[in-house]
Design a protein around this motif. Structure first.
Motif, short mmCIF file in Angstrom:
data_model
loop_
_atom_site.label_atom_id
_atom_site.label_comp_id
_atom_site.label_asym_id
_atom_site.label_seq_id
_atom_site.Cartn_x
_atom_site.Cartn_y
_atom_site.Cartn_z
N VAL A 80 41.23 31.70 -76.72
CA VAL A 80 40.61 31.74 -75.39
C VAL A 80 41.67 32.03 -74.33
O VAL A 80 41.56 32.97 -73.55
N CYS A 81 42.74 31.18 -74.33
CA CYS A 81 43.75 31.30 -73.28
C CYS A 81 44.55 32.60 -73.37
O CYS A 81 44.75 33.28 -72.38
N TRP A 82 45.04 32.93 -74.59
CA TRP A 82 46.03 34.00 -74.70
C TRP A 82 45.48 35.30 -75.26
O TRP A 82 46.23 36.22 -75.54
N TYR A 90 48.53 34.10 -68.12
CA TYR A 90 49.91 34.54 -67.92
C TYR A 90 50.32 34.30 -66.48
O TYR A 90 51.36 33.70 -66.20
N GLN A 91 49.44 34.73 -65.55
CA GLN A 91 49.77 34.60 -64.13
C GLN A 91 49.90 33.13 -63.74
O GLN A 91 50.83 32.74 -63.03
N ALA A 92 49.00 32.28 -64.24
CA ALA A 92 49.02 30.86 -63.90
C ALA A 92 50.29 30.20 -64.45
O ALA A 92 50.95 29.41 -63.75
N TRP A 94 53.09 31.68 -65.14
CA TRP A 94 54.20 32.23 -64.36
C TRP A 94 54.36 31.46 -63.05
O TRP A 94 55.47 31.09 -62.67
N ASN A 95 53.21 31.20 -62.38
CA ASN A 95 53.26 30.46 -61.13
C ASN A 95 53.82 29.05 -61.34
O ASN A 95 54.62 28.56 -60.55
N LEU A 96 53.41 28.42 -62.43
CA LEU A 96 53.91 27.08 -62.74
C LEU A 96 55.43 27.10 -62.92
O LEU A 96 56.15 26.25 -62.39
N LEU A 97 55.90 28.12 -63.63
CA LEU A 97 57.35 28.22 -63.88
C LEU A 97 58.11 28.47 -62.58
O LEU A 97 59.21 27.96 -62.39
N MET A 111 50.28 21.93 -61.86
CA MET A 111 49.62 22.96 -62.66
C MET A 111 48.55 23.67 -61.85
O MET A 111 47.72 23.02 -61.21
N PRO A 112 48.54 25.00 -61.86
CA PRO A 112 47.46 25.74 -61.19
C PRO A 112 46.11 25.29 -61.77
O PRO A 112 46.01 25.02 -62.97
N ASP A 113 45.06 25.23 -60.90
CA ASP A 113 43.75 24.73 -61.32
C ASP A 113 43.24 25.41 -62.57
O ASP A 113 42.78 24.77 -63.52
N MET A 114 43.32 26.74 -62.59
CA MET A 114 42.81 27.52 -63.71
C MET A 114 43.37 27.00 -65.03
O MET A 114 42.65 26.78 -65.99
N LEU A 115 44.71 26.76 -65.03
CA LEU A 115 45.39 26.34 -66.24
C LEU A 115 45.01 24.90 -66.60
O LEU A 115 44.73 24.58 -67.75
N ARG A 116 44.94 24.05 -65.56
CA ARG A 116 44.67 22.64 -65.82
C ARG A 116 43.26 22.46 -66.39
O ARG A 116 43.03 21.61 -67.25
#
Lengths: 480, 480
Positions: A80-82, A90-92, A94-97, A111-116
């Motif tokens: 699902v994720c990758w 990927y973008q989320a 990257w933003n976290l990093l 953590m960005p909402d999408m990722l969390r």
């Protein structure tokens, strides 16, 4: 035969300068070639990687890949994720990093909402991100150490190239051959049954005259080179001495002897020391060096910290300085090379100060070079001058930081060098002012008594407990 | 005046040797001092850390501490494991790490019973152990890179010291001044209105005679140095040429000119090349160098891999070799220094072969030095000799691995150097045998035609597709 060839304005002694010039040119060209090679070697390090201050895009991509490989590939939601949501994930991430790069570490809240919302292993994901980032930072630190050591090597080779090139200029340069009362020398020595085969004389810049003699004693006679120096000196109306490396007696076989003009000044020295911890090695090292009859060098190095590690560090500095100055290196290149070695060889960034004072006994001048060293004092009767520096100790920076100064000395002057530990015993606002006042009023004449007095005064100001390793060096200079 | 001083068995030309010897000694002493300094610098790296092959006790203790700090300190059973049962836990963890050290990684099954039963986070504990061990191994790898680069620096400084010391021996050593028909030279040149001020002649080891002349042309006349060389040569009954760095014409002001004995052999060269990937840079670099009129150097370097990276690597090697050999370095020290730079500067352990052939045109001899290089062939009519080596390429080991050999060459011989890519086109069992047979029967005389023929033959054996970057260098040698 030589005379037979003379058609122009040349005179006989020019023949000697011609031979000398020819050899000097040959030698110079060869040395310039060597210097050029070392320079080329140094420049082969150009365009190499530079040290990084932050992780670059490539590093960040590796971190991101590591997270997905280590954690996500075993997760049941990986598809699902990758795969399905690859771009958003990927973008989320990257933003976290990027946030982690700024803050050092991230928490679940970053953590960005999408990722969390999407991720089913949120705490593990955050932990994995932090761990991989700290690995990347560790790699960067090591990478930088390698890069810095490479820069030190390039700098070192460049310095070696410059040194060899410098020497190419003055290698054979004993000075100009001069034509001066050869016959008179010959007569003076013949009286003492010395047979002279050849005499050569040179005028050396700021160093007086040098005389090369090939001679032997006739049987039954014995003449010391000191006596010969006086005889030749009388002929030339100059004060001569045998050069340090000359033998003591003129022998029965033809051999070469070198005499040089005596210095105008002489020195006496004194040292007084105390270790921070009684019974331990003193982390300061010092040396008085007499590279030739015209120069005296005082040097003092204070290894950072105290005890045996500091001792070994400053010992290395002093030993290398001795070797370099005796070989005729100028002070600055010597210090630069020593610094490059300290930078390269130290595991834990050890460092040492360098305090150097070169007295020219012919001209009565004095050069000071200071690398992170404490203030030096010049005492002239009841007047005291201080020479201080704000430079950093050696072994810390690839580009060594130093201050240098030149002073004229006079009959009866004293040069007083101290280590930090001496100055730091005084807790007054104006530490140097205290020493200037104290030194001004020292009644003693002997350098050793002066050194003792300064050490005692400093200790007294600190309850007789050394603030650090302490060393006082005193050199007195007198007209001969 | 000089004559006035002569009392012993000396003759006039000995006066020149005396001046020469005095300067030579001065120069030698100074250079030995410099060499000593560099040597001291090198030895200041002695007793430094050595590379590690396995994690030592200290490293293992750090790993163990990291596990307990990272994982256990937040565990509610921490007091039980690391206070009450400290000794048993410590020993059990140590045993686990020893297993991990041997196997690389551990699993839950490797856990000592005591630990497995006591610990409430078994999988996390195992993971933490593996992770910290791999961190420790990574640190060890970086540590070793630093240590190795330090060793390379020490080796480099040692080599520089040896080079400078070597030069101190032969720096002014243009040879012995010889007394030879000066008057006759003078007469020959006077006819052409050349005024001679001085002449010096030296006999050079294995390199014939060298003559230094200070002279000028009288007004209205013009003489090239080539013409002068013939005139002087006639006087001495030798074949002379102006040295390469000499001017072309003798001018109106006094100036210095140098002539040397002409070589006995001359050479012609040829090159043929092919890139592995059409249109890409060839990763082999080569050069024909003429450091003086007596020597020809052929050199070939094959950068590992192909394309621009390989090209840059082998280009660096060739450029440094050119510089060093022109400066008069011997082959071995040059290669050692270049190796130390390759070891230090390469991020990803790049490496290059070095194939070197120095032909002495005076003596008709040839020196081969090979560092990981392919076989070289010497063709003499229908006889072919091969010179091969098993050494490793440069840039891999701190101690460079090389083979060297010396051969006599004769009128009409060809020296044929090839890169690996040429040899590897032939898939026969005995690749070299194939080339020996082929070269034996080449009908051509011109080095260029021979080079082309060898490249074509190799390509033909490989379906006209280069196996790798390919280079063939051919030098033919003939009596003058």
């Amino acid at each position: 035969m030589i005379v037979g060839l003379l058609q122009g304005s040349g005179s006989v002694d020019n023949g000697e300068n011609y031979v000398k010039d020819e050899f000097q040119n040959t030698a110079r060209k060869k040395l310039e070639g060597i210097a050029g090679s070392f320079h080329k070697l140094a420049s082969s390090f150009d365009y190499m990687a530079s040290p990084k201050t932050i992780l670059n895009t490539e590093d960040m991509q590796l971190v991101l890949e590591d997270i997905s490989t280590n954690l996500c590939k075993n997760c049941k939601k990986c598809g699902v994720c990758w795969e399905r949501n690859f771009n958003q994930s990927y973008q989320a991430t990257w933003n976290l990093l990027e946030i982690a790069k700024g803050k050092g570490n991230v928490t679940v809240d970053d953590m960005p909402d999408m990722l969390r919302l999407q991720c089913i292993q949120v705490p593990e994901f955050v932990e994995e991100a932090n761990r991989n980032l700290s690995m990347a930072r560790l790699k960067m630190v090591w990478h930088n150490r390698i890069v810095e050591s490479r820069e030190a090597v390039a700098g070192q080779l460049g310095e070696i190239a410059r040194i060899v090139k410098d020497f190419s200029g003055n290698l054979c340069d004993t000075g100009e051959v001069i034509e001066l009362k050869r016959r008179k020398i010959n007569q003076k020595l013949r009286v003492h049954r010395i047979k002279v085969q050849r005499v050569l004389m040179f005028e050396r810049e700021n160093r007086g005259m040098e005389l090369h003699l090939r001679a032997r004693c006739k049987s039954g006679r014995c003449l010391t080179t000191k006596e010969a120096a006086i005889l030749i000196g009388n002929a030339l109306e100059k004060r001569l001495v045998p050069r340090e490396d000359s033998r003591n007696v003129i022998g029965r076989e033809y051999d070469d002897y070198v005499f040089c003009e005596d210095a105008n000044f002489k020195v006496l020295t004194g040292v007084s020391r105390a270790s921070k911890n009684k019974g331990e090695l003193n982390g300061d090292n010092f040396s008085f060096l007499y590279p030739d009859s015209q120069d005296v060098v005082m040097m003092l190095s204070d290894g950072m910290g105290s005890g045996s590690e500091a001792f070994e560090e400053s010992e290395t500095v002093i030993e290398l300085l001795e070797q370099f100055l005796e070989a005729g290196f100028r002070e600055e290149p010597a210090i630069k090379l020593i610094n490059s070695v300290l930078v390269l060889r130290t595991e834990n960034s050890m460092s040492s100060t360098v305090d150097l004072c070169v007295v020219n006994l012919c001209a009565g001048t004095c050069e000071f070079v200071k690398v992170g060293a404490a203030t030096t004092f010049i005492k002239r009767d009841h007047f005291v001058e201080s020479i201080s520096s704000n430079s950093m100790p050696a072994g810390i920076l690839n580009q060594v930081d130093y201050d240098s100064k030149s002073k004229k000395l006079y009959d009866g002057d004293y040069v007083i060098m101290v280590s930090d530990g001496v100055i730091d015993c005084v807790e007054d606002e104006d530490k140097e002012g205290y020493f200037i006042d104290f030194i001004k009023n020292i009644p003693f004449k002997s350098p050793q008594e002066i050194a003792n007095a300064i050490l005692s005064a400093a200790l007294e100001k600190h309850g007789y407990v050394p603030a650090d390793d302490m060393t006082v060096l005193v050199t007195g200079i007198w007209k001969k």
